[in-house]
Design a protein around this motif. Structure first.
Motif, PDB file in Angstrom:
ATOM      1  N   TYR A 161       0.806  -1.215   0.000  1.00  0.00           N
ATOM      2  CA  TYR A 161       0.000   0.000   0.000  1.00  0.00           C
ATOM      3  C   TYR A 161       0.842   1.270   0.000  1.00  0.00           C
ATOM      4  N   GLU A 162       0.336   2.275  -0.710  1.00  0.00           N
ATOM      5  CA  GLU A 162       0.965   3.585  -0.769  1.00  0.00           C
ATOM      6  C   GLU A 162       0.717   4.370   0.508  1.00  0.00           C
ATOM      7  N   ARG A 163      -0.479   4.240   1.037  1.00  0.00           N
ATOM      8  CA  ARG A 163      -0.849   4.898   2.287  1.00  0.00           C
ATOM      9  C   ARG A 163      -2.090   4.203   2.824  1.00  0.00           C
ATOM     10  N   ILE A 164      -2.409   4.490   4.077  1.00  0.00           N
ATOM     11  CA  ILE A 164      -3.607   3.937   4.697  1.00  0.00           C
ATOM     12  C   ILE A 164      -4.373   5.087   5.342  1.00  0.00           C
ATOM     13  N   GLU A 165      -5.638   5.219   4.959  1.00  0.00           N
ATOM     14  CA  GLU A 165      -6.481   6.316   5.413  1.00  0.00           C
ATOM     15  C   GLU A 165      -7.478   5.808   6.463  1.00  0.00           C
ATOM     16  N   VAL A 166      -7.721   6.625   7.479  1.00  0.00           N
ATOM     17  CA  VAL A 166      -8.687   6.281   8.529  1.00  0.00           C
ATOM     18  C   VAL A 166      -9.682   7.427   8.656  1.00  0.00           C
ATOM     19  N   VAL A 167     -10.945   7.142   8.347  1.00  0.00           N
ATOM     20  CA  VAL A 167     -12.021   8.111   8.538  1.00  0.00           C
ATOM     21  C   VAL A 167     -12.804   7.689   9.765  1.00  0.00           C
ATOM     22  N   ARG A 168     -12.829   8.519  10.793  1.00  0.00           N
ATOM     23  CA  ARG A 168     -13.538   8.168  12.013  1.00  0.00           C
ATOM     24  C   ARG A 168     -14.976   8.684  11.963  1.00  0.00           C
ATOM     25  N   GLY A 169     -15.853   7.907  12.597  1.00  0.00           N
ATOM     26  CA  GLY A 169     -17.272   8.199  12.533  1.00  0.00           C
ATOM     27  C   GLY A 169     -17.960   7.269  11.549  1.00  0.00           C
ATOM     28  N   ALA A 170     -19.244   7.498  11.306  1.00  0.00           N
ATOM     29  CA  ALA A 170     -20.010   6.670  10.383  1.00  0.00           C
ATOM     30  C   ALA A 170     -19.638   6.998   8.940  1.00  0.00           C
ATOM     31  N   THR A 171     -19.611   5.964   8.102  1.00  0.00           N
ATOM     32  CA  THR A 171     -19.256   6.138   6.679  1.00  0.00           C
ATOM     33  C   THR A 171     -20.236   5.387   5.790  1.00  0.00           C
ATOM     34  N   GLY A 172     -21.515   5.421   6.160  1.00  0.00           N
ATOM     35  CA  GLY A 172     -22.511   4.656   5.435  1.00  0.00           C
ATOM     36  C   GLY A 172     -22.716   5.089   4.003  1.00  0.00           C
ATOM     37  N   LEU A 173     -22.341   6.331   3.653  1.00  0.00           N
ATOM     38  CA  LEU A 173     -22.517   6.795   2.279  1.00  0.00           C
ATOM     39  C   LEU A 173     -21.809   5.875   1.299  1.00  0.00           C
ATOM     40  N   LEU A 174     -20.607   5.416   1.662  1.00  0.00           N
ATOM     41  CA  LEU A 174     -19.825   4.575   0.757  1.00  0.00           C
ATOM     42  C   LEU A 174     -19.781   3.118   1.184  1.00  0.00           C
ATOM     43  N   THR A 175     -19.848   2.833   2.499  1.00  0.00           N
ATOM     44  CA  THR A 175     -19.647   1.459   2.953  1.00  0.00           C
ATOM     45  C   THR A 175     -20.929   0.706   3.251  1.00  0.00           C
ATOM     46  N   GLY A 176     -22.070   1.400   3.397  1.00  0.00           N
ATOM     47  CA  GLY A 176     -23.315   0.703   3.648  1.00  0.00           C
ATOM     48  C   GLY A 176     -23.417   0.208   5.071  1.00  0.00           C
ATOM     49  N   ALA A 177     -23.418  -1.129   5.264  1.00  0.00           N
ATOM     50  CA  ALA A 177     -23.594  -1.719   6.586  1.00  0.00           C
ATOM     51  C   ALA A 177     -22.313  -1.632   7.399  1.00  0.00           C
ATOM     52  N   GLY A 178     -22.488  -1.513   8.741  1.00  0.00           N
ATOM     53  CA  GLY A 178     -21.316  -1.498   9.604  1.00  0.00           C
ATOM     54  C   GLY A 178     -21.573  -0.751  10.895  1.00  0.00           C
ATOM     55  N   ASN A 179     -20.510  -0.541  11.661  1.00  0.00           N
ATOM     56  CA  ASN A 179     -20.561   0.191  12.922  1.00  0.00           C
ATOM     57  C   ASN A 179     -20.188   1.659  12.707  1.00  0.00           C
ATOM     58  N   PRO A 180     -20.694   2.569  13.542  1.00  0.00           N
ATOM     59  CA  PRO A 180     -20.367   3.996  13.401  1.00  0.00           C
ATOM     60  C   PRO A 180     -19.055   4.353  14.079  1.00  0.00           C
ATOM     61  N   SER A 181     -18.014   3.614  13.794  1.00  0.00           N
ATOM     62  CA  SER A 181     -16.727   3.778  14.473  1.00  0.00           C
ATOM     63  C   SER A 181     -15.703   4.446  13.568  1.00  0.00           C
ATOM     64  N   ALA A 182     -15.346   3.776  12.493  1.00  0.00           N
ATOM     65  CA  ALA A 182     -14.355   4.294  11.548  1.00  0.00           C
ATOM     66  C   ALA A 182     -14.349   3.391  10.331  1.00  0.00           C
ATOM     67  N   SER A 183     -13.736   3.879   9.281  1.00  0.00           N
ATOM     68  CA  SER A 183     -13.499   3.081   8.085  1.00  0.00           C
ATOM     69  C   SER A 183     -12.029   3.191   7.731  1.00  0.00           C
ATOM     70  N   VAL A 184     -11.413   2.048   7.397  1.00  0.00           N
ATOM     71  CA  VAL A 184     -10.000   1.994   7.046  1.00  0.00           C
ATOM     72  C   VAL A 184      -9.882   1.724   5.553  1.00  0.00           C
ATOM     73  N   ASN A 185      -9.210   2.624   4.836  1.00  0.00           N
ATOM     74  CA  ASN A 185      -9.049   2.499   3.392  1.00  0.00           C
ATOM     75  C   ASN A 185      -7.582   2.212   3.063  1.00  0.00           C
ATOM     76  N   LEU A 186      -7.336   1.079   2.419  1.00  0.00           N
ATOM     77  CA  LEU A 186      -5.996   0.676   2.019  1.00  0.00           C
ATOM     78  C   LEU A 186      -5.782   1.110   0.573  1.00  0.00           C
ATOM     79  N   VAL A 187      -4.866   2.045   0.359  1.00  0.00           N
ATOM     80  CA  VAL A 187      -4.631   2.599  -0.975  1.00  0.00           C
ATOM     81  C   VAL A 187      -3.432   1.889  -1.596  1.00  0.00           C
ATOM     82  N   ARG A 188      -3.682   1.146  -2.644  1.00  0.00           N
ATOM     83  CA  ARG A 188      -2.644   0.343  -3.277  1.00  0.00           C
ATOM     84  C   ARG A 188      -1.554   1.200  -3.918  1.00  0.00           C
ATOM     85  N   LYS A 189      -0.394   0.606  -4.061  1.00  0.00           N
ATOM     86  CA  LYS A 189       0.650   1.183  -4.905  1.00  0.00           C
ATOM     87  C   LYS A 189       0.258   0.979  -6.364  1.00  0.00           C
ATOM     88  N   HIS A 190       0.614   1.956  -7.200  1.00  0.00           N
ATOM     89  CA  HIS A 190       0.314   1.856  -8.621  1.00  0.00           C
ATOM     90  C   HIS A 190       1.558   2.130  -9.446  1.00  0.00           C
TER      91      HIS A 190
END
Length: 723
Positions: free
Chosen positions: A150-179
Motif C-alpha cells: 500500500y501507498e498509504r492507509i487512510e482512517v475516517v472516524r465516525g459513520a461512513t454509510g454513504l460509501l460502505t453501507g452496513a457497519g458500525n459507526p466507528s471508523a473506516s480503514v481504506n488501504l490505498v494500493r501502490k500503482h
C-alpha cells in the motif's frame, strides 16, 4: 511512482528512501527511453517534493467520494503516509492501527486482532475506496495485511454509510494500493534483521513497459520469517503484488493487478492464557508462556485481483469502473484451553482441539461518475455511484476423538498429541449480497461556505445456514443520509460540522417472529480544522457524538413463535452512545522536523447510562516525531514516539468464588526510537527500537475471561538501497 520521500521543503536538500526493489524483465524497456524523455520523467519526479512527510495534499474519496482534501472533508480523517510507515517500520495493518490517531487494536490471540474507534468495533474496510467485508477479528489473516502493498492507509472516524453501507459507526480503514506511476526504472530494496531471529527482505520496482511510457508496470515482493517472544511460536510470510497501468488514450487509463499473501505461523494460539488458579487467585505468567502446541497453526492466504477503468471526459468529469475480487482462506489446526489451574500441581485445564478450513470469496463491482457543474453563478461538485458485492463464506470442520488430557500446565512444552480427526463436514455456509446506490453534491454557497448533501439506498441480504441454524436476513431500500458543511473563517481556519449514518443488520427477532430492523449508527461531529506553514502543518479539534439506535434488547417474558427450544424475543430500543473529543496535529513544524500528535477521549454508555465496551481504552495519546538534521549532519535522521492509552477492563464473575471481579489493564505507555543514516544518497541504514522501556502489558484481558500479553522490547536493524 510514489515512494517514501525524505524531503526538506523546496528550499532544502532532499533524499529519497523507498521501501524496496528488484528488477523485472520488462525493465529493459526503460533503457530505450531517449535522453529527452528521461529528463522529462526526472522533472516529473522532482515535482513530487512534498511539504511534509506525515501528511498529504492528495484528494481522498474515503469519506464522501467527492475527492476532497483533508482540509475540505467535514469529518476526522487521518492518513498514515508511506514515509510514516517506513520510518516506524510498520509491517502489518495492526501495526498501523496501533500508531494511527484515534483508533486502537486488541489482540485476541497470536493471529487475530480486533480494531475499534470511539467506543465501537471497526468492521468497515476499503481497498482503493471499494468496501470489503472481513471476518470478525481477522479470522483469515486480514489484520495481518502487509503494508508493502500500500501507498498509504487512510482512517475516517465516525459513520461512513454513504460509501460502505452496513457497519458500525466507528471508523473506516481504506488501504490505498501502490500503482505503476513511473516512466523510468525506479525502485528500492530493503533487508532487515530483528530480535527473535526475524529476517525480512522487501523489493519494490516500477518502470515503463514500452518506449513512450504509456504502459507501466510495478512489482512488490516481501518475505519475512522469524520466531516470537512466545515459546515455540514462529511465522513465515510471503507477499507478491503486480500491477500494470496503461494510458490507452489521453483520456483513458486502465489498471490491472493482483496480490497474494501467505501466512504460515507455527504454534499458533487460540484464545489466551488462564486468568485464575483453582483457589480463585489470579495467575501471573511469564510473557513467553503459550497455549500453542508444536502442531497448531492459524495458516491463511489472502488473494486479490482487480481491474480499474478511468475515463476523463474532460477536465471536469470522470467515470471510474472497478471490479475487485478478494479471497481469504484459512487452514486451522488449533487447541483451546478452558478451566482453572491448580496452583500446586498445574492440573485443571481442559483441551478443545479444532480442525477447520474456511473460505470467504467476495467479488465487487462499482461505478462512479464525478464532476463539476455550474449553478447560480458558482461551481459545485457531484458524485454518483453504484456498488454491488456478492460474498460466499464456507466453514468446514472435522470431528475429533482420542483427545489427550493437558496434564501439568507448568510443564507444557507443546508436545501435546493431535487427536484423531474425523470426516470433514460443512459447519457454516452463508451468502451475503449487498447493493448500494449513492449520490453526493458539494455546494459552494459562497467562496467561504460549502455544504455537502448526499444519501445512499442499500439492499442487504444474507442466506444459508450456520451450525444447523437457518439464516435468512435482509433489508431493502435502507436510506442512509449524509450532510456536512465547511465554513472558512480565514485562509487558515475552517469550522466544520457533519451528520452521517450507517446501518447494521441484526439477526434477533421480535415476539411476532419478524427480524428486527437494522441498527442505525449515527455520528454527529463538529470541529475546527487549521493549516499552517503553507499547508505543511494541519491541526484538527473535533467534538463527536455517536449513537446506535434500534439496538436489540430482551423482550422479557416473550419468545419467538415456533422456536424449539424457545428463543428469547427482542425489541429495538435506544442503544449505546459515545461522546468525546479528538485533537490532532500532523505535519512539519520546522524545517526537517515532522510531528504527529493526537489525543482521543470518549465516554460510552448504554441506554440505561451504564458503561459499554469497556474493553477498549477510552483515552489515547499518540506522539511520533522525526528530525532530519541540516548542515554537517544532514545525513542523520532521528525519531521517537510514545503511545499512551488509558485503562480498559472487563467486569465478570470469578468462576471459583462466584464473586464479581474486574479484569483490568492499567494505563500504560510504549516508547519507540528510530535513527537513520544516509551512507549515500541511495544507501541508508536504520535502527528501530519498539517498547524501549520493555513495558509488560496485556494486549487484551477479558476476552473469554483469558489474557494475552503484548510484545516485549524489540530491536530491528535494516539496510535500504534506492535507485
Amino acid at each position: 511512482m510514489t515512494t517514501p520521500i525524505m524531503a526538506r521543503r523546496a528550499y532544502g536538500p532532499s533524499f529519497a528512501l523507498l521501501t524496496l526493489s528488484v528488477a523485472i524483465s520488462a525493465a529493459t524497456h526503460a533503457q530505450t527511453l531517449t535522453d529527452e524523455e528521461k529528463a522529462k520523467a526526472d522533472a516529473a519526479i522532482e515535482e513530487m517534493i512534498v511539504t511534509s512527510r506525515f501528511t498529504t495534499n492528495d484528494r481522498l474519496d474515503t469519506a464522501t467520494g467527492l475527492g476532497l482534501t483533508l482540509y475540505e472533508t467535514p469529518q476526522s480523517v487521518s492518513v498514515m503516509t508511506s514515509q510514516r510507515i517506513f520510518d516506524q517500520d510498520l509491517r502489518t495493518l495492526t501495526d498501523v492501527v496501533n500508531n494511527a490517531p484515534g483508533v486502537s487494536a486488541r489482540g485476541l490471540d497470536s493471529s487475530r486482532q480486533s480494531f475499534s474507534a470511539r467506543g465501537f468495533s471497526i468492521d468497515n474496510y476499503q481497498i482503493d475506496g471499494i468496501p470489503m467485508t472481513w471476518s470478525s477479528g481477522g479470522d483469515a489473516g486480514e489484520t495481518q495485511s502487509n503494508t508493502a502493498l500500500y501507498e498509504r492507509i487512510e482512517v475516517v472516524r465516525g459513520a461512513t454509510g454513504l460509501l460502505t453501507g452496513a457497519g458500525n459507526p466507528s471508523a473506516s480503514v481504506n488501504l490505498v494500493r501502490k500503482h505503476a506511476d513511473s516512466k523510468v526504472l525506479t525502485g528500492s530494496v530493503n533487508a532487515s534483521v530483528g530480535r527473535w531471529d526475524t529476517y525480512t527482505a522487501t523489493a519494490d520496482v516500477g518502470t515503463a513497459l514500452n518506449r513512450s511510457g504509456s504502459v507501466r508496470g510495478r512489482v512488490v515482493a516481501n518475505y519475512e520469517e522469524g520466531d516470537s517472544f512466545r515459546d515455540l511460536a514462529g511465522d513465515e510470510t510471503s507477499v507478491f503484488y503486480g500491477v500494470v497501468d496503461a494510458d490507452v488514450t489521453d483520456n483513458l487509463l486502465v489498471r490491472v493487478g493482483a496480490s497474494y499473501q501467505d501466512n504460515e505461523p507455527t504454534a499458533s494460539t487460540w484464545g489466551g492464557l488462564p486468568v485464575w488458579f483453582s483457589d480463585g487467585g489470579r495467575t501471573d505468567w511469564e510473557r513467553s508462556k503459550t497455549i500453542g502446541a508444536d502442531w497448531t497453526s492459524w495458516a491463511s492466504t489472502v488473494q486479490n485481483q482487480f481491474a480499474d477503468l478511468i475515463y476523463n471526459f474532460n477536465d471536469d468529469w470522470r467515470l471510474k469502473l472497478n471490479v475487485n475480487r478478494n479471497v481469504n482462506e484459512a487452514d486451522l489446526l488449533l487447541i483451546y484451553m478452558s478451566g482453572t489451574v491448580d496452583r500446586d500441581t498445574g492440573m485443571g485445564l481442559n483441551p478443545s482441539p479444532y480442525n477447520a478450513e474456511t473460505e470467504r470469496d467476495q467479488i465487487s463491482y462499482s461505478a462512479q461518475l464525478s464532476g463539476n457543474y455550474s449553478l447560480f453563478g458558482n461551481e459545485h461538485e457531484l458524485t454518483l455511484g453504484a456498488i454491488s458485492s456478492d460474498q460466499d463464506f464456507i466453514s468446514q470442520t472435522r470431528a475429533r476423538s482420542d483427545v489427550a488430557p493437558i496434564g501439568n500446565f507448568y510443564e507444557w512444552d507443546g508436545s501435546y498429541p493431535q487427536p484423531t480427526w474425523g470426516e470433514q463436514s460443512v459447519a457454516s455456509e452463508v451468502n451475503t449480497k449487498q447493493d448500494g446506490f449513492y449520490g453526493a453534491t458539494r455546494l459552494s454557497l459562497t467562496d467561504e461556505f460549502k455544504v455537502i448533501l448526499g444519501g445512499r439506498i442499500s439492499n442487504w441480504e444474507q442466506t444459508g445456514q450456520n451450525y444447523g441454524t437457518p439464516v435468512d436476513l435482509g433489508d431493502d431500500n435502507v436510506f442512509t443520509p449524509y450532510a456536512g458543511m465547511v465554513y472558512e473563517l480565514t485562509e487558515q481556519h475552517s469550522l466544520y460540522a457533519s451528520y452521517t449514518e450507517i446501518f447494521q443488520p441484526q439477526s434477533e427477532r421480535d415476539r411476532n417472529g419478524d427480524y428486527l430492523d437494522p441498527i442505525e449508527g449515527i455520528n454527529y461531529e463538529v470541529g475546527v480544522k487549521s493549516r499552517f506553514f503553507n499547508d505543511a502543518l494541519h491541526t484538527t479539534v473535533t467534538l463527536f457524538n455517536v449513537v446506535q439506535e434500534n439496538l436489540a434488547q430482551p423482550d422479557v417474558g416473550q419468545t419467538v413463535p415456533g422456536t424449539e427450544p424457545p428463543v428469547q424475543a427482542s425489541y429495538g430500543a435506544d442503544g449505546a452512545e459515545s461522546t468525546g473529543i479528538e485533537l490532532e496535529m500532523v505535519g512539519e513544524i520546522a524545517d526537517g522536523w515532522d510531528v504527529s500528535l493526537s489525543y482521543t477521549a470518549f465516554e460510552a454508555e448504554d441506554a440505561d447510562g451504564e458503561p459499554v465496551n469497556t474493553n477498549q481504552p477510552d483515552q489515547l495519546i499518540k506522539l511520533y516525531t522525526t528530525y532530519q538534521f541540516g548542515g554537517a549532519l544532514d545525513k542523520l535522521t532521528v525519531a521517537g514516539g510514545v503511545n499512551w492509552q488509558g485503562e480498559n477492563y472487563t467486569d465478570t464473575t470469578n468462576p471459583v468464588t462466584g464473586q464479581d471481579e474486574r479484569l483490568e489493564q492499567d494505563a500504560y505507555a510504549l516508547v519507540s526510537l528510530m535513527t537513520r543514516y544516509d551512507i549515500t544518497s541511495q544507501l541508508s541504514v536504520q535502527l528501530n527500537v519498539d517498547n524501549l522501556l520493555d513495558e509488560t502489558y496485556y494486549s487484551q484481558i477479558g476476552f473469554y475471561n483469558q489474557l494475552e500479553y503484548g510484545e516485549p522490547r524489540n530491536v530491528t536493524a535494516s539496510l535500504s538501497y534506492q535507485f
